[in-house]
Design an enzyme around this catalytic site. Structure first.
Site, PDB file in Angstrom:
ATOM      1  N   GLU A 175       0.843  -1.421   0.008  1.00  0.00           N
ATOM      2  CA  GLU A 175       0.130   0.090   0.118  1.00  0.00           C
ATOM      3  C   GLU A 175       0.834   1.165  -0.035  1.00  0.00           C
ATOM      4  OE1 GLU A 175      -3.025   0.324   3.376  1.00  0.00           O
ATOM      5  OE2 GLU A 175      -3.739   2.119   2.422  1.00  0.00           O
ATOM      6  N   LYS A 217      -2.345  -1.982  -3.323  1.00  0.00           N
ATOM      7  CA  LYS A 217      -3.313  -1.196  -2.725  1.00  0.00           C
ATOM      8  C   LYS A 217      -2.975   0.292  -2.746  1.00  0.00           C
ATOM      9  CE  LYS A 217      -6.082  -0.359   1.566  1.00  0.00           C
ATOM     10  NZ  LYS A 217      -6.670  -0.970   2.664  1.00  0.00           N
ATOM     11  N   SER A 258      -9.717   4.014   0.189  1.00  0.00           N
ATOM     12  CA  SER A 258     -10.652   5.076   0.051  1.00  0.00           C
ATOM     13  C   SER A 258     -10.043   6.627   0.402  1.00  0.00           C
ATOM     14  CB  SER A 258     -12.008   4.707   0.647  1.00  0.00           C
ATOM     15  OG  SER A 258     -11.944   4.700   2.240  1.00  0.00           O
ATOM     16  N   GLY A 259      -9.103   6.527   1.112  1.00  0.00           N
ATOM     17  CA  GLY A 259      -8.238   7.741   1.515  1.00  0.00           C
ATOM     18  C   GLY A 259      -9.119   8.947   1.945  1.00  0.00           C
ATOM     19  N   GLY A 260     -10.148   8.726   2.521  1.00  0.00           N
ATOM     20  CA  GLY A 260     -10.949   9.696   3.119  1.00  0.00           C
ATOM     21  C   GLY A 260     -11.797  10.397   2.170  1.00  0.00           C
TER      22      GLY A 260
HETATM   23  P1  13P Z   1      -9.349   3.997   3.940  1.00  0.00           P
HETATM   24  O1  13P Z   1     -10.201   3.234   2.935  1.00  0.00           O
HETATM   25  O2  13P Z   1      -9.813   4.506   5.051  1.00  0.00           O
HETATM   26  O3  13P Z   1      -8.343   4.983   3.181  1.00  0.00           O
HETATM   27  O4  13P Z   1      -8.261   2.892   4.548  1.00  0.00           O
HETATM   28  C1  13P Z   1      -7.784   2.175   3.856  1.00  0.00           C
HETATM   29  C2  13P Z   1      -6.640   1.564   4.719  1.00  0.00           C
HETATM   30  O5  13P Z   1      -6.427   0.236   4.752  1.00  0.00           O
HETATM   31  C3  13P Z   1      -5.525   2.638   5.085  1.00  0.00           C
HETATM   32  O6  13P Z   1      -4.217   1.858   5.458  1.00  0.00           O
END
Ligand code: 13P
Length: 332
Positions: A175, A217, A258-260
């Site tokens: 990620e 990711k 989703s990043g916020g």
């Molecule tokens: P979000 O979808 O809230 O960004 O979180 C995903 C995630 O695993 C962050 O490390």
């Protein structure tokens, strides 16, 4: 086929995505407090059991990422979390990074810690039943950042982690998150995300990580949260798929964070991606965009478990429907 390849393929199976419920104790406690719930270990446990036990969750969720605390906890009926979710047809995963900290020598940039002792910890998580792992690197955009050194350091750590996971028979979710924080444009996000991916791909290759045994990711390519305009789903999808086209074709799959983004926006963007032909499945590994409505609906009240589960089921169904569009739009 190696175990990692089989598990990675299962994680991105048609119509399915991954649920990220791996907030650290600190982050989870803050979210519980905001929702009016006392941030105790028992409330964090009850919240994760509420999510994982959602009826029909396995229809749209292939795996759930937990944090260390949860993987050592049990369902109310006494079964460890990993066993309980496997019995539901869902793969248990574990966040193994120790968080992003200020990077010495690189003002304003972060490096994710957690490599020391990782090989031993992975062996322990495999014993506990973890099928996959997650490591999140964070890249900040400003006018000056990120630096090439910041990108390289984070890409190298991701590759060290991924190689250790595959040696332990655990699928690494890789990620590299380019944060939405800031006023930057979609174009600038595209440029930075492309540089980050190029570095990650090079470091993974240098450590002989098998692309078919990882799930990438990434962030979607999207304007900063404080940018004055909002791009349409078609624009986000086109820019994102364009950047992703540089990735190895034998990657198991891509599962976005989703990043916020608001939940509905993340889903609409994911749906728009499915129009584009990609050599690998493109699905979700959302945290907030899946769980925020569920946490609000549950609010720590045992009498509202079904409400929290209905809220999660609704978001999962919407995202699973979005990724199922691929089969309709791109018949094999
Ligand atoms: P979000 O979808 O809230 O960004 O979180 C995903 C995630 O695993 C962050 O490390």
């Amino acid at each position: 086929m190696s175990t990692c390849r089989q598990v990675a393929a299962r994680m991105v199976a048609p119509g399915k995505g991954v649920l990220a419920a791996d907030e650290s104790i600190g982050t989870m406690s803050a979210r519980l407090t905001t929702a009016g719930v006392e941030p105790t270990p028992e409330n964090r446990r009850a919240y994760r059991e509420m999510l994982a036990a959602t009826p029909g969750l396995a229809d749209g969720v292939s795996g759930i990422i937990f944090c260390d605390e949860t993987l050592h906890q049990r369902f109310a009926d006494g079964r460890p979390f990993a066993d309980a979710v496997r019995a539901l047809g869902i793969l248990p995963g574990i966040k193994v990074d120790a968080g992003a900290k200020a990077c010495p020598g690189l003002p304003g940039e972060k490096i994710t810690e957690g490599l020391d002792g990782l090989v031993e910890r992975l062996a322990g998580y495999a014993e506990l039943g973890a099928a996959f792992a997650k490591w999140r690197a964070v890249i900040t955009i400003t006018d000056e950042l990120p630096t090439a050194a910041g990108i390289r350091a984070n890409a190298h750590a991701l590759a060290r982690y991924a190689a250790a996971c595959q040696e332990a028979g655990i699928v690494p979710i890789v990620e590299p998150e380019v944060l939405m924080d800031g006023t930057h444009s979609l174009r600038r996000c595209a440029e930075v995300t492309a540089r980050v991916h190029a570095a990650v791909v090079a470091e993974l290759a240098a450590l002989s990580v098998d692309p078919a045994g990882i799930v990438l990711k990434p962030n979607m390519v999207i304007e900063g949260a404080d940018h004055p305009e909002r791009s349409a789903p078609e624009q986000v999808a086109e820019a994102t798929v364009d950047v992703l086209s540089a990735l190895p074709t034998d990657l198991a799959g891509v599962a976005f964070l989703s990043g916020g983004q608001p939940p509905e926006r993340a889903t609409a963007n994911l749906a728009a991606m499915q129009v584009h032909r990609t050599p690998w499945p493109v699905t979700f590994s959302f945290g907030r965009a899946l769980v925020d409505p569920a946490l609000a609906a549950w609010a720590g009240d045992p009498a509202r478990v079904a409400d929290g589960q209905a809220a999660l089921a609704e978001r999962v169904a919407a995202n699973a429907a979005a990724v199922r569009r691929r089969a309709e739009l791109q018949p094999a």
